[in-house]
Design a protein around this motif. Sequence first.
Motif, PDB file in Angstrom:
ATOM      1  N   ASN A 225       0.819  -1.223   0.000  1.00 46.66           N
ATOM      2  CA  ASN A 225       0.000   0.000   0.000  1.00 46.66           C
ATOM      3  C   ASN A 225       0.843   1.260   0.000  1.00 46.66           C
ATOM      4  N   GLU A 226       2.028   1.191   0.581  1.00 42.22           N
ATOM      5  CA  GLU A 226       2.939   2.332   0.560  1.00 42.22           C
ATOM      6  C   GLU A 226       3.392   2.596  -0.884  1.00 42.22           C
ATOM      7  N   ILE A 227       3.736   1.529  -1.600  1.00 39.31           N
ATOM      8  CA  ILE A 227       4.130   1.673  -3.008  1.00 39.31           C
ATOM      9  C   ILE A 227       2.964   2.230  -3.810  1.00 39.31           C
ATOM     10  N   LYS A 228       1.778   1.692  -3.584  1.00 38.82           N
ATOM     11  CA  LYS A 228       0.589   2.125  -4.331  1.00 38.82           C
ATOM     12  C   LYS A 228       0.315   3.614  -4.124  1.00 38.82           C
ATOM     13  N   ARG A 229       0.454   4.079  -2.890  1.00 38.16           N
ATOM     14  CA  ARG A 229       0.236   5.509  -2.600  1.00 38.16           C
ATOM     15  C   ARG A 229       1.280   6.381  -3.299  1.00 38.16           C
ATOM     16  N   MET A 230       2.496   5.889  -3.394  1.00 34.14           N
ATOM     17  CA  MET A 230       3.591   6.696  -3.928  1.00 34.14           C
ATOM     18  C   MET A 230       3.653   6.698  -5.453  1.00 34.14           C
ATOM     19  N   VAL A 231       3.085   5.675  -6.082  1.00 32.08           N
ATOM     20  CA  VAL A 231       3.088   5.590  -7.548  1.00 32.08           C
ATOM     21  C   VAL A 231       1.724   6.063  -8.028  1.00 32.08           C
ATOM     22  N   GLY A 232       1.624   7.327  -8.347  1.00 25.56           N
ATOM     23  CA  GLY A 232       0.355   7.908  -8.761  1.00 25.56           C
ATOM     24  C   GLY A 232      -0.201   7.255 -10.012  1.00 25.56           C
ATOM     25  N   GLY A 233      -1.475   6.899  -9.967  1.00 23.33           N
ATOM     26  CA  GLY A 233      -2.158   6.393 -11.150  1.00 23.33           C
ATOM     27  C   GLY A 233      -2.093   4.900 -11.362  1.00 23.33           C
ATOM     28  N   ILE A 234      -1.334   4.178 -10.559  1.00 20.99           N
ATOM     29  CA  ILE A 234      -1.246   2.728 -10.754  1.00 20.99           C
ATOM     30  C   ILE A 234      -2.413   2.053 -10.038  1.00 20.99           C
ATOM     31  N   SER A 235      -3.029   1.102 -10.721  1.00 26.04           N
ATOM     32  CA  SER A 235      -4.122   0.357 -10.101  1.00 26.04           C
ATOM     33  C   SER A 235      -3.541  -0.759  -9.238  1.00 26.04           C
ATOM     34  N   GLN A 236      -4.353  -1.276  -8.348  1.00 30.25           N
ATOM     35  CA  GLN A 236      -3.917  -2.377  -7.489  1.00 30.25           C
ATOM     36  C   GLN A 236      -3.511  -3.579  -8.343  1.00 30.25           C
ATOM     37  N   ARG A 237      -4.292  -3.863  -9.370  1.00 29.59           N
ATOM     38  CA  ARG A 237      -3.994  -5.000 -10.245  1.00 29.59           C
ATOM     39  C   ARG A 237      -2.670  -4.801 -10.974  1.00 29.59           C
ATOM     40  N   MET A 238      -2.432  -3.602 -11.507  1.00 28.32           N
ATOM     41  CA  MET A 238      -1.195  -3.352 -12.248  1.00 28.32           C
ATOM     42  C   MET A 238       0.011  -3.406 -11.322  1.00 28.32           C
ATOM     43  N   LEU A 239      -0.129  -2.899 -10.098  1.00 27.82           N
ATOM     44  CA  LEU A 239       0.969  -2.978  -9.148  1.00 27.82           C
ATOM     45  C   LEU A 239       1.259  -4.434  -8.797  1.00 27.82           C
ATOM     46  N   THR A 240       0.211  -5.219  -8.598  1.00 25.91           N
ATOM     47  CA  THR A 240       0.392  -6.645  -8.309  1.00 25.91           C
ATOM     48  C   THR A 240       1.124  -7.330  -9.450  1.00 25.91           C
TER      49      THR A 240
END
Length: 129
Positions: free
Chosen positions: A50-65
């Motif tokens: 969740n820290e990565i997700k917050r810091m990478v603007g615009g990335i969806s949970q699925r794309m980050l996974t």
Amino acid sequence: MVLEHIEVTVQGRGLAHQDCGKVNQVLARVGDKWTVLVVMLLGDGPRRFNEIKRMVGGISQRMLTLTLRGLERDGMVTRTVFPTIPPRVDYELTDLGRSLSTPVQALGLWAQANMDEIEAARERFDRRG
């Protein structure tokens, strides 16, 4: 024309055609915009999902996974699950990932330093229309 005999010279080394596909696969992974951003962030040390997700603007949970799984599969990221409630999961660069971090950081800094000039060039090009 027989493609198996084509060679491309890269930094003084011959690159056989059959190796081009492998190189393309690696470059597709490391050149992906999300990979670049995630590797830049993880260059500062381990982070939670969740820290990565917050810091990478615009990335969806699925794309980050998908990005993190791809990096883990390629040996660039480790995923550590801590047996807490709720479970804590940290992602960290491996030695291989850290070796990628230096050129990725340089690329990111170059992009930041040249953003305005690139945008101005795009506007000039588009006005020629």
